[in-house]
Write an enzyme that holds these catalytic residues in place. Structure first.
Site, PDB file in Angstrom:
ATOM      1  CG  PHE A  59     -21.237 -27.109  20.377  1.00  0.00           C
ATOM      2  CD1 PHE A  59     -20.584 -26.034  20.965  1.00  0.00           C
ATOM      3  CD2 PHE A  59     -22.607 -26.997  20.145  1.00  0.00           C
ATOM      4  CE1 PHE A  59     -21.264 -24.872  21.313  1.00  0.00           C
ATOM      5  CE2 PHE A  59     -23.309 -25.834  20.484  1.00  0.00           C
ATOM      6  CZ  PHE A  59     -22.617 -24.774  21.071  1.00  0.00           C
ATOM      7  NE  ARG A  87     -24.739 -12.162  17.816  1.00  0.00           N
ATOM      8  CZ  ARG A  87     -24.212 -13.337  18.182  1.00  0.00           C
ATOM      9  NH1 ARG A  87     -23.084 -13.386  18.868  1.00  0.00           N
ATOM     10  NH2 ARG A  87     -24.802 -14.463  17.872  1.00  0.00           N
ATOM     11  CB  THR A  93     -23.406 -19.768  14.388  1.00  0.00           C
ATOM     12  OG1 THR A  93     -24.034 -18.828  15.254  1.00  0.00           O
ATOM     13  CG2 THR A  93     -22.410 -20.610  15.170  1.00  0.00           C
ATOM     14  NE  ARG A 104     -19.064 -16.520  13.228  1.00  0.00           N
ATOM     15  CZ  ARG A 104     -19.853 -16.437  14.293  1.00  0.00           C
ATOM     16  NH1 ARG A 104     -21.138 -16.181  14.160  1.00  0.00           N
ATOM     17  NH2 ARG A 104     -19.351 -16.616  15.502  1.00  0.00           N
ATOM     18  CG  HIS A 117     -16.835 -14.587  20.650  1.00  0.00           C
ATOM     19  ND1 HIS A 117     -17.925 -15.312  21.069  1.00  0.00           N
ATOM     20  CD2 HIS A 117     -16.757 -13.511  21.476  1.00  0.00           C
ATOM     21  CE1 HIS A 117     -18.471 -14.702  22.124  1.00  0.00           C
ATOM     22  NE2 HIS A 117     -17.778 -13.609  22.385  1.00  0.00           N
ATOM     23  CD  GLU A 128     -18.723 -12.624  25.784  1.00  0.00           C
ATOM     24  OE1 GLU A 128     -18.394 -12.006  24.747  1.00  0.00           O
ATOM     25  OE2 GLU A 128     -19.591 -13.517  25.793  1.00  0.00           O
TER      26      GLU A 128
HETATM   27  P1  RTP Z   1     -19.791 -16.829  19.107  1.00  0.00           P
HETATM   28  O1  RTP Z   1     -20.331 -17.016  20.504  1.00  0.00           O
HETATM   29  O2  RTP Z   1     -18.476 -17.537  18.868  1.00  0.00           O
HETATM   30  O3  RTP Z   1     -19.768 -15.398  18.672  1.00  0.00           O
HETATM   31  O4  RTP Z   1     -20.787 -17.520  18.083  1.00  0.00           O
HETATM   32  P2  RTP Z   1     -22.352 -17.561  18.078  1.00  0.00           P
HETATM   33  O5  RTP Z   1     -22.920 -16.688  19.160  1.00  0.00           O
HETATM   34  O6  RTP Z   1     -22.757 -17.299  16.665  1.00  0.00           O
HETATM   35  O7  RTP Z   1     -22.611 -19.078  18.414  1.00  0.00           O
HETATM   36  P3  RTP Z   1     -22.874 -19.819  19.809  1.00  0.00           P
HETATM   37  O8  RTP Z   1     -24.177 -20.524  19.696  1.00  0.00           O
HETATM   38  O9  RTP Z   1     -22.654 -18.880  20.944  1.00  0.00           O
HETATM   39  O10 RTP Z   1     -21.744 -20.939  19.803  1.00  0.00           O
HETATM   40  C1  RTP Z   1     -20.440 -20.618  20.215  1.00  0.00           C
HETATM   41  C2  RTP Z   1     -19.452 -21.257  19.267  1.00  0.00           C
HETATM   42  O11 RTP Z   1     -19.498 -22.666  19.407  1.00  0.00           O
HETATM   43  C3  RTP Z   1     -19.178 -23.274  18.151  1.00  0.00           C
HETATM   44  N1  RTP Z   1     -20.290 -24.115  17.742  1.00  0.00           N
HETATM   45  N2  RTP Z   1     -20.133 -25.338  17.304  1.00  0.00           N
HETATM   46  N3  RTP Z   1     -20.553 -27.941  16.340  1.00  0.00           N
HETATM   47  C4  RTP Z   1     -21.590 -27.148  16.499  1.00  0.00           C
HETATM   48  O12 RTP Z   1     -22.731 -27.466  16.248  1.00  0.00           O
HETATM   49  C5  RTP Z   1     -21.341 -25.801  17.029  1.00  0.00           C
HETATM   50  N4  RTP Z   1     -22.262 -24.900  17.286  1.00  0.00           N
HETATM   51  C6  RTP Z   1     -21.589 -23.822  17.748  1.00  0.00           C
HETATM   52  C7  RTP Z   1     -18.921 -22.146  17.158  1.00  0.00           C
HETATM   53  O13 RTP Z   1     -17.514 -21.865  17.169  1.00  0.00           O
HETATM   54  C8  RTP Z   1     -19.696 -21.020  17.782  1.00  0.00           C
HETATM   55  O14 RTP Z   1     -19.236 -19.778  17.308  1.00  0.00           O
HETATM   56 MG    MG Z   2     -22.297 -16.818  21.219  1.00  0.00          MG
END
Ligand code: RTP
Ligand code: MG
Length: 140
Positions: A59, A87, A93, A104, A117, A128
């Site tokens: 992705f 979080r 996510t 979310r 995020h 970050e």
């Molecule tokens: P973030 O980093 O944005 O706080 O979110 P997170 O830890 O919950 O998720 P992460 O695994 O770090 O993924 C970062 C961002 O990538 C997008 N995503 N798209 N299409 C997909 O399967 C997919 N999986 C993740 C999301 O915008 C996610 O927040």
């Molecule tokens: Mg993340």
């Protein structure tokens, strides 16, 4: 538990729908204080660098395109155990898996356009924060 900092982004799907205030209110109600904030248009280079850990994920290209599709609001948040507090209020996510009352669950459009995020560790929070803010831009 100590007062710590984390890094937050209000993502383009949320700024487009004028949700900056509503999301910030949820962060504040979760005990977090906004100690730095700015609205920016990320460049492709900036977004690729920020998400470099995800470079090999399927992705990655879509994520970078989404994150530069409109303005974002980058913030430094301060509070008791800030990474976890942030979080918890963001939720999972994928909004389909996110708990009721989370950012979310309330606002996200999809697993990608998920409105917010939040750093996943204090170590990454420090990295970050430094990626987007000079020390003098943060007023605790
Ligand atoms: P973030 O980093 O944005 O706080 O979110 P997170 O830890 O919950 O998720 P992460 O695994 O770090 O993924 C970062 C961002 O990538 C997008 N995503 N798209 N299409 C997909 O399967 C997919 N999986 C993740 C999301 O915008 C996610 O927040
Ligand atoms: Mg993340």
């Amino acid at each position: 538990m100590a007062v710590t900092r984390t890094f937050s982004i209000i993502k383009p799907d949320a700024t487009r729908r004028n949700l900056t205030g509503a999301i910030t209110k949820m962060l504040e109600e979760a005990g977090l204080r906004v100690v730095a904030s700015k609205r920016i248009q990320m460049t492709q280079e900036q977004a690729e660098g920020f998400y470099a850990v995800h470079k090999e994920r399927p992705f990655f290209n879509d994520l970078v395109s989404f994150m530069i599709s409109g303005p974002v609001v980058v913030q430094v948040l301060e509070g008791e155990d800030a990474v976890k507090a942030n979080r918890d209020v963001m939720g999972a996510t994928n909004p389909a898996d996110a708990a009721e009352g989370t950012i979310r669950k309330t606002f996200a459009e999809s697993i990608e356009a998920n409105s917010a995020h939040g750093s996943d560790s204090e170590e990454n929070a420090a990295i970050e924060i430094a990626y987007f803010f000079k020390p003098e831009e943060i007023v605790g």
